[in-house]
Write a protein that holds these residues in place. Sequence first.
Motif, PDB file in Angstrom:
ATOM      1  N   ALA A  36       0.885  -1.003  -0.007  1.00  0.00           N
ATOM      2  CA  ALA A  36      -0.038   0.117   0.036  1.00  0.00           C
ATOM      3  C   ALA A  36       0.687   1.301  -0.048  1.00  0.00           C
ATOM      4  CB  ALA A  36      -0.944   0.017   1.186  1.00  0.00           C
ATOM      5  N   TRP A  37       2.145   1.098   0.632  1.00  0.00           N
ATOM      6  CA  TRP A  37       3.149   2.480   0.778  1.00  0.00           C
ATOM      7  C   TRP A  37       3.465   2.808  -0.736  1.00  0.00           C
ATOM      8  CZ3 TRP A  37       7.952   2.562  -0.771  1.00  0.00           C
ATOM      9  CH2 TRP A  37       8.366   1.366  -1.305  1.00  0.00           C
ATOM     10  N   LEU A  38       3.192   2.044  -1.558  1.00  0.00           N
ATOM     11  CA  LEU A  38       3.618   2.408  -3.145  1.00  0.00           C
ATOM     12  C   LEU A  38       2.610   3.340  -3.621  1.00  0.00           C
ATOM     13  CD1 LEU A  38       4.815  -1.150  -4.326  1.00  0.00           C
ATOM     14  CD2 LEU A  38       5.971   0.840  -3.531  1.00  0.00           C
ATOM     15  N   PHE A  39       1.565   3.472  -3.156  1.00  0.00           N
ATOM     16  CA  PHE A  39       0.466   4.063  -3.902  1.00  0.00           C
ATOM     17  C   PHE A  39       0.220   5.497  -3.123  1.00  0.00           C
ATOM     18  CE2 PHE A  39      -0.145  -0.354  -4.641  1.00  0.00           C
ATOM     19  CZ  PHE A  39      -0.458  -0.381  -5.823  1.00  0.00           C
ATOM     20  N   ASP A  40      -0.096   6.508  -4.011  1.00  0.00           N
ATOM     21  CA  ASP A  40      -0.819   7.680  -3.394  1.00  0.00           C
ATOM     22  C   ASP A  40      -1.807   7.772  -2.661  1.00  0.00           C
ATOM     23  OD1 ASP A  40       1.291   9.099  -4.898  1.00  0.00           O
ATOM     24  OD2 ASP A  40       0.153   9.386  -6.633  1.00  0.00           O
TER      25      ASP A  40
END
Length: 75
Positions: A36-40
């Motif tokens: 999830a941290w990869l997404f805005d």
Amino acid sequence: MPPSRETLIRRLRGRGMVEKEIARRLEFDLKALRAAWLFDLVVVNHDNDEQGTADRILAHIYSRHEKLLLHALST
């Protein structure tokens, strides 16, 4: 994403999924949560209204893009 693991399990059981299917889904969702941290944005579906949630997401994205465009044009 559902607001909690317990909510997800309750929803999956409500859809008629068996324990083996639920276990596979939980494994997949854990991988998604770790990424999830990869997404805005991370969407939490509190009310289980998928279409309504999708509509609100699109409205937010369009609003955000419009603000960015207006800011870019004013500089």
